[in-house]
Design a protein around this motif. Structure first.
Motif, PDB file in Angstrom:
ATOM      1  N   VAL A 184     -13.020   0.092  32.827  1.00 35.07           N
ATOM      2  CA  VAL A 184     -14.337  -0.213  32.273  1.00 35.07           C
ATOM      3  C   VAL A 184     -14.762   0.854  31.251  1.00 35.07           C
ATOM      4  CG1 VAL A 184     -16.744  -0.697  32.850  1.00 35.07           C
ATOM      5  CG2 VAL A 184     -14.943  -1.256  34.486  1.00 35.07           C
ATOM      6  N   PRO A 185     -15.126   0.433  30.034  1.00 37.33           N
ATOM      7  CA  PRO A 185     -15.649   1.396  29.068  1.00 37.33           C
ATOM      8  C   PRO A 185     -17.127   1.675  29.335  1.00 37.33           C
ATOM      9  CG  PRO A 185     -15.675  -0.791  28.109  1.00 37.33           C
ATOM     10  CD  PRO A 185     -15.076  -0.932  29.490  1.00 37.33           C
ATOM     11  N   GLY A 186     -17.668   2.646  28.650  1.00 38.97           N
ATOM     12  CA  GLY A 186     -19.090   2.968  28.763  1.00 38.97           C
ATOM     13  C   GLY A 186     -19.447   4.088  27.821  1.00 38.97           C
ATOM     14  N   LEU A 187     -20.735   4.240  27.561  1.00 41.10           N
ATOM     15  CA  LEU A 187     -21.175   5.373  26.735  1.00 41.10           C
ATOM     16  C   LEU A 187     -21.320   6.632  27.570  1.00 41.10           C
ATOM     17  CD1 LEU A 187     -23.843   4.082  24.179  1.00 41.10           C
ATOM     18  CD2 LEU A 187     -21.669   5.223  23.698  1.00 41.10           C
ATOM     19  N   ALA A 188     -21.739   6.473  28.831  1.00 39.04           N
ATOM     20  CA  ALA A 188     -21.920   7.639  29.698  1.00 39.04           C
ATOM     21  C   ALA A 188     -21.624   7.247  31.139  1.00 39.04           C
ATOM     22  CB  ALA A 188     -23.342   8.187  29.579  1.00 39.04           C
ATOM     23  N   PHE A 189     -21.133   8.229  31.898  1.00 38.75           N
ATOM     24  CA  PHE A 189     -20.863   8.054  33.322  1.00 38.75           C
ATOM     25  C   PHE A 189     -21.389   9.266  34.079  1.00 38.75           C
ATOM     26  CE2 PHE A 189     -17.645   5.387  31.354  1.00 38.75           C
ATOM     27  CZ  PHE A 189     -17.591   4.274  32.178  1.00 38.75           C
ATOM     28  N   ASP A 190     -21.891   9.021  35.280  1.00 39.52           N
ATOM     29  CA  ASP A 190     -22.328  10.101  36.163  1.00 39.52           C
ATOM     30  C   ASP A 190     -21.164  10.442  37.099  1.00 39.52           C
ATOM     31  OD1 ASP A 190     -23.435  11.731  38.139  1.00 39.52           O
ATOM     32  OD2 ASP A 190     -25.375  10.710  38.054  1.00 39.52           O
ATOM     33  N   LEU A 197     -23.484   3.889  31.997  1.00 43.11           N
ATOM     34  CA  LEU A 197     -24.393   3.470  30.931  1.00 43.11           C
ATOM     35  C   LEU A 197     -23.577   2.782  29.857  1.00 43.11           C
ATOM     36  CD1 LEU A 197     -27.301   3.556  29.710  1.00 43.11           C
ATOM     37  CD2 LEU A 197     -26.563   5.614  28.481  1.00 43.11           C
ATOM     38  N   GLY A 198     -23.822   1.468  29.660  1.00 43.06           N
ATOM     39  CA  GLY A 198     -23.135   0.732  28.620  1.00 43.06           C
ATOM     40  C   GLY A 198     -23.903   0.768  27.311  1.00 43.06           C
ATOM     41  N   ARG A 199     -23.605  -0.193  26.457  1.00 44.69           N
ATOM     42  CA  ARG A 199     -24.257  -0.245  25.147  1.00 44.69           C
ATOM     43  C   ARG A 199     -25.512  -1.097  25.146  1.00 44.69           C
ATOM     44  NH1 ARG A 199     -21.102   1.948  21.056  1.00 44.69           N
ATOM     45  NH2 ARG A 199     -19.031   2.577  21.779  1.00 44.69           N
ATOM     46  N   GLY A 200     -25.856  -1.678  26.297  1.00 47.06           N
ATOM     47  CA  GLY A 200     -27.152  -2.315  26.412  1.00 47.06           C
ATOM     48  C   GLY A 200     -27.174  -3.826  26.444  1.00 47.06           C
ATOM     49  N   LYS A 201     -26.033  -4.483  26.301  1.00 47.52           N
ATOM     50  CA  LYS A 201     -26.011  -5.941  26.274  1.00 47.52           C
ATOM     51  C   LYS A 201     -25.689  -6.570  27.624  1.00 47.52           C
ATOM     52  CE  LYS A 201     -26.912  -6.293  21.886  1.00 47.52           C
ATOM     53  NZ  LYS A 201     -28.204  -6.877  21.431  1.00 47.52           N
ATOM     54  N   GLY A 202     -25.067  -5.826  28.510  1.00 46.25           N
ATOM     55  CA  GLY A 202     -24.774  -6.343  29.841  1.00 46.25           C
ATOM     56  C   GLY A 202     -23.527  -7.185  29.947  1.00 46.25           C
ATOM     57  N   TYR A 203     -22.621  -7.106  28.966  1.00 45.57           N
ATOM     58  CA  TYR A 203     -21.407  -7.924  28.998  1.00 45.57           C
ATOM     59  C   TYR A 203     -20.579  -7.648  30.251  1.00 45.57           C
ATOM     60  CZ  TYR A 203     -21.863  -9.803  24.251  1.00 45.57           C
ATOM     61  OH  TYR A 203     -22.283 -10.483  23.142  1.00 45.57           O
ATOM     62  N   TYR A 204     -20.331  -6.362  30.523  1.00 43.25           N
ATOM     63  CA  TYR A 204     -19.467  -6.036  31.665  1.00 43.25           C
ATOM     64  C   TYR A 204     -20.170  -6.293  32.989  1.00 43.25           C
ATOM     65  CZ  TYR A 204     -15.348  -4.284  29.297  1.00 43.25           C
ATOM     66  OH  TYR A 204     -14.178  -4.212  28.573  1.00 43.25           O
ATOM     67  N   ASP A 205     -21.480  -6.054  33.068  1.00 40.30           N
ATOM     68  CA  ASP A 205     -22.199  -6.327  34.311  1.00 40.30           C
ATOM     69  C   ASP A 205     -22.059  -7.796  34.693  1.00 40.30           C
ATOM     70  OD1 ASP A 205     -23.225  -3.690  34.615  1.00 40.30           O
ATOM     71  OD2 ASP A 205     -24.743  -4.118  33.105  1.00 40.30           O
ATOM     72  N   ARG A 206     -22.208  -8.686  33.728  1.00 41.35           N
ATOM     73  CA  ARG A 206     -22.103 -10.118  33.997  1.00 41.35           C
ATOM     74  C   ARG A 206     -20.664 -10.518  34.344  1.00 41.35           C
ATOM     75  NH1 ARG A 206     -26.218  -9.342  30.608  1.00 41.35           N
ATOM     76  NH2 ARG A 206     -28.080 -10.632  30.835  1.00 41.35           N
ATOM     77  N   TYR A 207     -19.725 -10.010  33.565  1.00 39.85           N
ATOM     78  CA  TYR A 207     -18.328 -10.381  33.824  1.00 39.85           C
ATOM     79  C   TYR A 207     -17.884  -9.925  35.211  1.00 39.85           C
ATOM     80  CZ  TYR A 207     -13.326 -10.253  34.005  1.00 39.85           C
ATOM     81  OH  TYR A 207     -12.045 -10.418  34.431  1.00 39.85           O
ATOM     82  N   ILE A 208     -18.218  -8.705  35.577  1.00 36.74           N
ATOM     83  CA  ILE A 208     -17.777  -8.181  36.873  1.00 36.74           C
ATOM     84  C   ILE A 208     -18.369  -9.005  38.011  1.00 36.74           C
ATOM     85  CG2 ILE A 208     -17.996  -6.198  38.429  1.00 36.74           C
ATOM     86  CD1 ILE A 208     -17.680  -4.452  35.846  1.00 36.74           C
ATOM     87  N   LEU A 209     -19.621  -9.428  37.865  1.00 38.28           N
ATOM     88  CA  LEU A 209     -20.213 -10.299  38.876  1.00 38.28           C
ATOM     89  C   LEU A 209     -19.425 -11.597  38.993  1.00 38.28           C
ATOM     90  CD1 LEU A 209     -22.477 -11.105  40.841  1.00 38.28           C
ATOM     91  CD2 LEU A 209     -23.781 -11.904  38.850  1.00 38.28           C
ATOM     92  N   GLU A 210     -19.073 -12.209  37.866  1.00 38.13           N
ATOM     93  CA  GLU A 210     -18.296 -13.451  37.881  1.00 38.13           C
ATOM     94  C   GLU A 210     -16.919 -13.231  38.520  1.00 38.13           C
ATOM     95  OE1 GLU A 210     -18.111 -14.710  33.870  1.00 38.13           O
ATOM     96  OE2 GLU A 210     -20.232 -15.265  33.748  1.00 38.13           O
ATOM     97  N   LEU A 211     -16.298 -12.108  38.197  1.00 38.83           N
ATOM     98  CA  LEU A 211     -14.984 -11.814  38.767  1.00 38.83           C
ATOM     99  C   LEU A 211     -15.076 -11.597  40.274  1.00 38.83           C
ATOM    100  CD1 LEU A 211     -11.974 -11.211  38.437  1.00 38.83           C
ATOM    101  CD2 LEU A 211     -12.580  -8.849  37.838  1.00 38.83           C
ATOM    102  N   GLN A 212     -16.101 -10.884  40.714  1.00 42.75           N
ATOM    103  CA  GLN A 212     -16.285 -10.689  42.156  1.00 42.75           C
ATOM    104  C   GLN A 212     -16.433 -12.026  42.873  1.00 42.75           C
ATOM    105  OE1 GLN A 212     -19.715  -8.141  41.913  1.00 42.75           O
ATOM    106  NE2 GLN A 212     -18.531  -6.257  42.162  1.00 42.75           N
ATOM    107  N   GLN A 213     -17.200 -12.933  42.277  1.00 39.09           N
ATOM    108  CA  GLN A 213     -17.405 -14.246  42.897  1.00 39.09           C
ATOM    109  C   GLN A 213     -16.114 -15.056  42.903  1.00 39.09           C
ATOM    110  OE1 GLN A 213     -20.627 -15.616  40.411  1.00 39.09           O
ATOM    111  NE2 GLN A 213     -22.199 -14.848  41.800  1.00 39.09           N
ATOM    112  N   ALA A 214     -15.361 -14.999  41.808  1.00 42.52           N
ATOM    113  CA  ALA A 214     -14.098 -15.741  41.733  1.00 42.52           C
ATOM    114  C   ALA A 214     -13.106 -15.231  42.764  1.00 42.52           C
ATOM    115  CB  ALA A 214     -13.508 -15.634  40.331  1.00 42.52           C
ATOM    116  N   ARG A 215     -13.061 -13.926  42.953  1.00 42.10           N
ATOM    117  CA  ARG A 215     -12.124 -13.362  43.924  1.00 42.10           C
ATOM    118  C   ARG A 215     -12.578 -13.669  45.351  1.00 42.10           C
ATOM    119  NH1 ARG A 215      -8.323  -9.854  42.148  1.00 42.10           N
ATOM    120  NH2 ARG A 215      -8.334  -8.656  44.087  1.00 42.10           N
ATOM    121  N   ALA A 216     -13.881 -13.632  45.594  1.00 44.24           N
ATOM    122  CA  ALA A 216     -14.380 -13.959  46.932  1.00 44.24           C
ATOM    123  C   ALA A 216     -14.051 -15.400  47.289  1.00 44.24           C
ATOM    124  CB  ALA A 216     -15.889 -13.724  46.991  1.00 44.24           C
TER     125      ALA A 216
END
Length: 275
Positions: A184-190, A197-216
């Protein structure tokens, strides 16, 4: 700076934008030699973790005994990580990203090319790269890249990001539950908790949710999320809200740090409605 846990909902967006500006400035000032050296180290650490996962035995009780070798410590944080605990035992697929191709004066991004080329040459794992879906959708799909040439020849989209073209015939991994691991890319990580912290559009947040559901739906465990970052991209704290996906592991020039596997609980319907 207040943490995401303590900041009000209205303050978090402002804190995120402030940190984005700060990190971008640091990245613009980063010397090209530093970028090159850290890229190589990150790719080497990722390849080491892949090799360790191949040697790892699936049974849990055997894994515990084998977490003795390949120790890494990230940035003096005191978090000791074992390579054999980063990727799942004998995982078969990984989602990567192609670094944004920008002039030297722009913000550099971790380049995974060496990692991807080595992985494809080895031929033991399926590799996927993201394709941004056209508006009004704010989503990604990850398409199978079978060869190094396919990865090298990806055309640039409007943002200078290499990705499969809209009419690509490459196989979408999501119906299969692929990938097992997502870099996963990002601008900042703790580095203390895996907040991203991504670039603000939420692309990866949405995709990861979809992937989690598909795998479940296929009775598969959640994907392992591995963030990659230059040293200048580490920040504590990283402001976040409940929609922000955190990574399970973070790879930097000094090695790996691991975090709670159960730290991604989001309201899927509300997340889909966020713009």
């Amino acid at each position: 700076m207040a943490s995401g846990a303590n900041a009000t909902a209205t303050a978090v967006p402002a804190l995120k934008e402030s940190l984005r500006r700060h990190i971008k400035q640091l990245l613009r000032q980063q010397h090209p030699d530093t970028t090159l050296a850290e890229n190589r180290n990150i790719c080497a650490h990722l390849l080491g973790a892949v090799s360790a996962s191949i040697r790892q035995q699936p049974p849990q009780h055997q894994q515990q005994q084998q977490l003795i070798e390949s120790q890494h410590n990230i940035g003096g944080s005191g978090t000791t990580v074992y390579l054999r605990s980063v990727f799942p035992a004998r995982f078969s697929s990984v989602g990567v990203f192609a670094a944004m191709r920008t002039p030297p004066a722009k913000v550099p991004e971790v380049d995974l090319s060496e990692f991807v080329f080595a992985l494809l040459a080895e031929g033991k794992h399926r590799c996927y790269v993201p394709q941004m879906q056209p508006p009004p959708a704010i989503s990604l799909r990850f398409l199978h890249i079978p060869t190094a040439r396919d990865f090298r020849d990806l055309p640039l989209n409007n943002w200078g990001i290499p990705e499969p073209p809209p009419d690509s015939l490459l196989i979408n991994g999501l119906p299969l539950g692929d990938p097992d691991v997502v870099i996963v890319p990002g601008l900042a990580f703790d580095p203390s908790c895996g907040a991203r912290l991504g670039r603000g559009k939420g692309y990866y947040d949405r995709y990861i949710l979809e992937l989690q559901q598909a795998r479940a739906a296929r009775d598969l465990p959640p994907p392992v999320l591995v963030g990659v970052a230059f040293s200048s991209q580490l920040a504590t704290p990283v402001p976040c809200d409940r929609f922000d996906v955190r990574v399970n592991a973070l790879c930097t020039t000094t090695g790996f740090s691991m975090f709670d596997e159960q730290n991604n609980n989001t309201d899927d319907e509300e997340l889909r409605q966020q713009q």
